[in-house]
Write an enzyme that holds these catalytic residues in place. Structure first.
Site, PDB file in Angstrom:
ATOM      1  N   CYS A  80     -10.938  -8.554   8.097  1.00  0.00           N
ATOM      2  CA  CYS A  80      -9.856  -9.545   8.142  1.00  0.00           C
ATOM      3  C   CYS A  80      -9.725 -10.189   9.516  1.00  0.00           C
ATOM      4  CB  CYS A  80      -8.526  -8.895   7.794  1.00  0.00           C
ATOM      5  SG  CYS A  80      -8.561  -7.799   6.377  1.00  0.00           S
ATOM      6  N   LYS A 103      -0.300  -6.241   7.533  1.00  0.00           N
ATOM      7  CA  LYS A 103       0.921  -6.067   8.326  1.00  0.00           C
ATOM      8  C   LYS A 103       0.942  -6.947   9.563  1.00  0.00           C
ATOM      9  CE  LYS A 103       1.660  -3.223   5.186  1.00  0.00           C
ATOM     10  NZ  LYS A 103       0.338  -3.469   4.598  1.00  0.00           N
ATOM     11  N   SER A 141      -0.110  -1.722  -2.873  1.00  0.00           N
ATOM     12  CA  SER A 141      -0.923  -2.837  -2.422  1.00  0.00           C
ATOM     13  C   SER A 141      -0.672  -4.029  -3.324  1.00  0.00           C
ATOM     14  CB  SER A 141      -2.408  -2.455  -2.486  1.00  0.00           C
ATOM     15  OG  SER A 141      -3.222  -3.595  -2.427  1.00  0.00           O
TER      16      SER A 141
END
Length: 569
Positions: free
Chosen positions: A62, A137, A485
């Site tokens: 990511c 997050k 999730s």
């Protein structure tokens, strides 16, 4: 606040409202000497200073190219007449941390990201902030810092991963988790499992479905803190759209420093309602019920679960995105991205068009000229919605007096009654699932995994994906004071509050108690009388903390209820 009010409120605005502390005055000679050691000169001292914060690391795909994106933005800031200073903060990979002790660090990292960005900005007197985030997050953490600091700011999502291909279809990380469950059930062999593992993540970028990262990227645009369309281009973008945004953002942060448009002018209560709406309309992650209240809290705005429920109930699902639907974020980008969803919601009266955004224009002004393309079914017009109500509901009852959260997008079965199978941690539940001890009709209860009790409120994708992989995704229900999730499927209740470690009713459930999960009437109840629950409470005592020192112990001592965003103030 309209444009006239904004101009009136900022007549005394100083673009260098922070940096003058260190760039002016004989008493700051030593401070400036350290800046000059990095190649800065007189020109840089008289320009507004912009912190360019990224969550670059080699811990997760990511974030692996965010250093390059941060550099491109910094160059654009410098070209526009600002002085850019890059810095970095942590990011925990939910995918790699999933299913073991490491997941306890995930939600904690949100607070660390917000705190570390705040400390860097305050210590070095930067006037404005560009925040670039990629994994789950890190997006709310960066937005929390922007809200807390309340200096001119622009948010950029690092971009989604390109979908993998396996057996002539798009696959995502969700397929890997579910393949593990299928392998445990004996429905696929080791060769197929390895083939899925090698296919699902082809390069840089966040998980491709409408999981938490992509949901929060949509939220950032709906809040007005990200440029329209900036969430859509993939992290590895061959056509240059992402590079164009780097330039525009670098220029715009300098413009915002001149105008004095602040996050508090943009992230109003109505903007948060827009953010809830886009999460609901895209079948997004239940984690918005944690992150939006936390961001709002930083601005002094109360955002309750009831308010989230109310907005979701009046918002149709119009984007057919995984895990509840067919498509991934790349498909949404190809049909107009988040602006297409926002335009459909605006036309349906589900969006506040008068909210200001980082462009300096209102949401409605940004969406002028946006059209929903014909001949595609990724984004639908509201009259042809996938569902008349949004993709999440809040349930309450004697098992969750403060509430629990269910993702309903794509869920085929919304009511379930069955006997409780009780586990005091995720690990024990996962072991039971792998031993095939969960039966059709059961209600799996996983407790002492809340923000305080976990600590850290672990995600349960490993358990839920294993159940789906075993073919029981719609034959059991699961509830937890932990969370899920965005890739979770099935009738699953997260964020059950109060949590078990606080003596919430979930701590009092016994093996075999009859539990009803009803997403249609928004109830979560156990067939146990108030008198019996009171008797059980007399013999309950909180378990000893799992950690007595370090970051997790400190977090457990300070964190609040998930129903109010699990903030640590």
């Amino acid at each position: 606040m309209n444009e006239e009010q904004l101009n009136a409120s900022n007549t005394q605005w100083d673009p260098r409202h922070k940096s003058r502390v260190i760039t002016e005055g004989a008493d700051k000679t030593a401070n400036r000497a350290m800046l000059r050691a990095m190649g800065l000169g007189d020109k840089h001292m008289v320009q507004p200073w912009v912190g360019v914060a990224t969550v670059w690391s080699e811990a997760t795909p990511c974030n692996v190219n965010l250093d390059q994106q941060g550099l491109a933005i910094a160059n654009a800031v410098n070209a526009a007449g600002g002085t850019a200073r890059r810095f970095n903060t942590i990011s925990v990979s939910d995918g790699i941390a999933m299913g073991h002790e490491g997941m306890r660090a995930s939600l904690v990292s949100r607070e660390v990201i917000a705190d570390s960005v705040e400390l860097m900005m305050r210590a070095h007197c930067y006037d404005g902030l560009v925040g670039v985030a990629g994994c789950d997050k890190s997006l709310p953490g960066m937005l929390m810092a922007m809200a807390r600091l309340n200096v001119p700011s622009v948010f950029l999502y690092g971009g989604t991963i390109m979908p993998g291909r396996h057996k002539d279809k798009d696959v995502t990380i969700q397929d890997a988790f579910e393949a593990a469950g299928a392998y445990a059930a004996g429905t696929i062999d080791a060769e197929e499992l390895h083939a899925v593992e090698c296919a699902v993540c082809p390069g840089a970028g966040a998980c491709g479905g409408q999981y938490t990262a992509n949901t929060m990227a949509c939220v950032a645009e709906a809040l007005g803190m990200a440029f329209p369309g900036s969430s859509g281009p993939p992290a590895e973008d061959p056509d240059g759209s992402r590079a164009d945004f780097h330039k525009v953002i670098g220029q715009q942060i300098v413009t915002l420093l001149e105008s004095g448009l602040l996050p508090s002018d943009i992230m109003t209560k109505k903007a948060f309602e827009n953010a809830i709406a886009v999460g609901a309309a895209t079948g997004g992650s239940t984690n918005i019920a944690l992150h939006l209240p936390a961001i709002a809290y930083e601005l002094g705005i109360e955002l309750t679960l009831d308010e989230i429920h109310e907005v979701a109930q009046r918002t149709p699902i119009i984007a057919d995105l995984r895990p509840g639907g067919k498509y991934v974020m790349l498909d949404l980008f190809r049909v107009g991205g988040v602006p297409a969803v926002l335009k459909a919601l605006l036309e349906a009266g589900c969006l506040h068009g008068d909210c200001l955004t980082v462009t300096g224009k209102t949401m409605a002004e940004n969406l002028e000229g946006v059209e929903i393309p014909a001949g595609q079914d990724v984004v639908r017009h509201p009259e042809n919605a996938l569902s008349p109500t949004g993709g999440l509901v809040i349930v309450k009852g004697n098992l969750a007096p403060e509430g629990g959260v269910i993702k309903t997008a794509g869920v085929k079965k919304l009511v379930h009654t069955g006997p409780a199978r009780v586990f005091d941690c995720e690990d024990d539940a996962m072991a039971a699932v792998q031993r095939r001890e969960i039966n059709r009709g059961d209600v799996v209860v996983i407790r002492y995994e809340g923000p305080k009790g976990g600590p850290g409120m672990r995600e349960m994708l490993g358990v839920t994906a294993a159940l789906v992989g075993q073919g029981m995704g719609y034959d059991v229900a699961l509830l937890t004071d932990g969370r899920f999730s965005g890739a979770t499927r099935g009738l699953m209740v997260g964020h059950v509050c109060p949590e078990a470690s606080e003596g919430g009713p979930i701590a009092l459930v016994k093996e075999g108690d009859t539990i009803t999960v009803d997403a249609e009437t928004h109830r979560l109840i156990m067939d146990v009388s108030d008198e019996e629950l009171a008797e059980r409470k007399k013999s309950w005592s909180p378990p000893a903390p799992r950690y007595t020192k370090g970051a997790l112990a400190k977090y457990a001592r300070t964190v609040g209820s998930a129903s109010r965003g699990a903030v640590t103030h």
